[in-house]
Design an enzyme around this catalytic site. Sequence first.
Site: not given
Length: 357
Positions: A163, A216
Amino acid sequence: MDKKDKVVNTYDPKEYQKKPGGKKLKGKRGFFIFLAIVAVIIALSVIIPGLTGNRSMSGKIFLGDADSLKVGKPYIGELHIAGTITEDSDSLSLTSSDSYHQKWLLKRIDEMIRDNHNKGIILYVDTPGGEVYATDEMYLKLKSYQKKTGRPVYTYMASEAASGGYYISAASDKIYANRNCWTGSIGVTMGSVYDLTGLMKKMGVKAVAIHAGKNKAMGSPTEKLTAEQKKILQGLVDEAYEQFTGIVSKERRIPLPETKKLADGRVYTARQALKNGLIDEIGTLDDVIKAIRKDRHIASSVPVKDILYKENKSSFGLLQKLIGFSQKKSLSEYEQLKALMEVNGTYTIAYISEFRK
């Protein structure tokens, strides 16, 4: 035997110690000489590293955060990308690592950019990857090194270069992998989003999140994730994925559609990676050193300097670690549950492999 030939013992211990040629005085003098030699050796062991950039006879250079790289003659710098890649190695995030030091590594590369004695960089990569920002910052710094100096960057993949480890390696002019290495894992993860609302209802626990903006608090384990929020989070991951695959396509000269077929998140063996064009050679670290010298016409007399992070082993630093460990051990079950809830409400978008060698 005459009286005048008679041997008379006139030994006086006190007088003997005072004689310049006495054995006991010689012994003391030898002891003082020994102490002087020891003092000189200790002094040199302190002074010489300071003058030579903390160089050891083995070609290793140990540097702390405040130290500067000073070699003073031609060399190839070897840097280790080891442990989980994170911006702050001292953070308490899940991706923090004691063996990876981002700011320290960036400083070393900057120093080699300015150092005309430096002839190239070898990256020793052994990492499952890490945070998106830190990974890309390291990649960009290596590209800056190449652009400003025209010098080579070669990579040796050790046990694992997955990765983010592959992302950084892609900046290299040439990639070698150990035959037992795992690499690839080209993809992005944000971890799992837990929904604890059902369990909380069963236990009679209620939570009220106070926030402005309907999205949020998305990802909070105390609120259900809406379809819109899933799309928002997926967009964040997708953009990071496009960046990753774009870099692999560009650096490895693999068409983007083909790159995306390879970039399904799977881990590749060294042989599989070579077959798919993700690496250049299977070999050892010695093979990398020989290759960079041969390819870039660097004399065999130019040494490879293994540049390593010098740990803070002061008693104060050890005390801090012990205090932190004792505090974690003393957390109550409620505090542990609270900490777990906080972790589950915090997400890091990362180029990291879940597989470990």
